[in-house]
Enzyme design. Sequence first.
Site, mmCIF file in Angstrom:
data_model
loop_
_atom_site.group_PDB
_atom_site.id
_atom_site.type_symbol
_atom_site.label_atom_id
_atom_site.label_comp_id
_atom_site.label_asym_id
_atom_site.label_seq_id
_atom_site.Cartn_x
_atom_site.Cartn_y
_atom_site.Cartn_z
ATOM 1 N N ASP A 66 41.986 39.561 36.448
ATOM 2 C CA ASP A 66 41.936 39.951 37.620
ATOM 3 C C ASP A 66 43.191 39.767 38.143
ATOM 4 O OD1 ASP A 66 41.530 40.140 40.532
ATOM 5 O OD2 ASP A 66 39.374 39.859 40.585
ATOM 6 N N HIS A 67 44.373 40.356 38.337
ATOM 7 C CA HIS A 67 45.985 39.613 39.077
ATOM 8 C C HIS A 67 45.505 39.255 40.508
ATOM 9 C CE1 HIS A 67 49.627 38.794 39.505
ATOM 10 N NE2 HIS A 67 50.049 40.306 38.258
ATOM 11 N N ARG A 68 44.613 39.634 41.342
ATOM 12 C CA ARG A 68 43.908 38.824 42.683
ATOM 13 C C ARG A 68 44.352 37.798 42.685
ATOM 14 N NH1 ARG A 68 38.752 41.813 44.623
ATOM 15 N NH2 ARG A 68 38.011 41.216 42.781
#
Length: 553
Positions: A525-527
Amino acid sequence: MAKQVIKVPDLGGADQVDVIEISVAEGDTVAEEDALIVVEGDKASMDVPSPYAGKIVKISVSEGDQVSEGDVIGEIETDADGGEEASSEPEEKEEAEESSEEKAAEASADESEDADAGEAASGESKEETVKVPDLGGADAVDVIEISVQAGDEVEEGDALIVVEGDKASMDVPAPFAGTVVSIAVKEGDKVSTGDALGVMKIVSGGAAAPAAKADRKEEKPAAPEQKAEPAAPAEPPAPQKDRYLERDLTVSAEVYAGPAVRKLARELGVTLNKVKPTGPRNRVTKDDLHAYIKEQVKKAESGAVGVGAGVAPMPEIDFSQFGPVETEPMSKIHKLTAANMARNWLNVPHVTQFDDADITELEDFRKSMKAEAEKRGVKLTPVPFLLKAAAAALRAEPSFNVSLHNDGEHIVRKDYVHIGMAVDTPRGLMVPVIRDVDKKGLYELAEEATAMAIAARDGKLKPKDMQGACFTISSLGAIGGTGFTPIVNAPEVGILGVSKLAVKPVWNGSEFVPRKMLPVGLSYDHRAVNGSDAGRFLTYLVSVLGDVRRLLL
Ligand code: CAO
């Protein structure tokens, strides 16, 4: 210059209405009849216009207040030299109102007489002609919506039709509870006060209507008091006089909808400008609202996730046009998985990083331990090693052992290491969670992984067995493939997709040597994490698989 107090005018019988909009600010210059505030009662919203031209010096109400006739709205500084001219105006208006009230009362009485004529002799079941009430001076207005049909049961006050004049539209409400026998008008017709719009049958018992009508006749000379009565049973409550006509543009400047439709939209929590209008002049009808709700429910039930205009609905396709097909119901787990996959894919910005782990030594070690493991009753596959390596990496790179908080403003850091394991079952994909992987040995993990896989396949997992993972491993190695991008099982931070071990030539600095290489793909999850966190995490994990002695460190 003269200051005038502006009060809430006669609201056509309505009391304690909500102020839903303040249309002017202190200091604004307004023309006579400009809307000052918008109020909303049970059945209608209406502008309250300025009785004078001038400058608003004070606004005494706020949105959300409740007001009644005579309450002070604010103060205006008029251009008049003294109070005289300005103060005489409202009186004239009042007179005008009274005369139109009288007209309304006369019209009502006329209607009652007509209605009397239409009654069945028995007094049990009475049919009455419903007429267009006083339209507050408007004449020959368009019928823009027929809200009921013959046979419909309606409550007193339910909209029968919607009419639209130059300035506004309004519902024409049922004068009493009953059954619609017939509707004499259609969309596009023009109607005026007194025109018959249909016939209704009273259902509330024989005596009610005549008694009410008798009352009304007696009240005829005292028209102003009549306003204070609740809607009389045989007479449609007259819409407000033209200065208080219901606002047409309600939710936003572009949305056209009648009061009943707006009320329903409010009750259902629907933003009207999302509804596709099909009525005349782009008006949102009740049917449009129902169609919109139906569509939303269908979407929700099918698990489709909308994120605004970005995701268009899937087209409906009849596959039988291309060849023979069979349609079978999806299992509950399959449907749930589909909904979760769509949700996770659309919510989580995925990045997948690939690597090959050199597990030559791990495989030698695993094979050397296989017999001993079997004696203990466990099967030592690569999975327990993968679990152990992932746990070590989560501990070594705590910046990766996180979740994005639901509020989107916090990161949740975890001081526990629970790892999910994707299991392929006849009913669909299940992900049991192995707890405290970092604290368990390889045999223990092998045992637990096997037990969880069996429980999953036998449908014996409990909800708590599938909750709380920090990370998931999806091993397709026994099946094959050289790499894939797994979908993050949100709110977990990442997932490791493991493909099939292959012997590959690897350059050792002086020559190519055959090594057992395990392809892995890490989706994250690049967030919640940056590429560098993920890169460090995967590099560490691969290094542990390459040299299991690291697990001792
Ligand atoms: N490469 C080559 N062989 C592998 C391997 C790999 N990466 N991983 C496992 N194998 C071998 C095992 O060693 C075993 O061989 P042996 O019997 O000779 O030792 C064989 O494949 C079968 O293993 P298994 O399936 O019995 O056990 P496992 O521990 O490897 O896997 C489990 C357990 C539950 C992960 C697996 O059965 C499973 O269900 N995998 C599917 C997961 C899935 O569907 N993922 C997709 C999710 S996203 O859609």
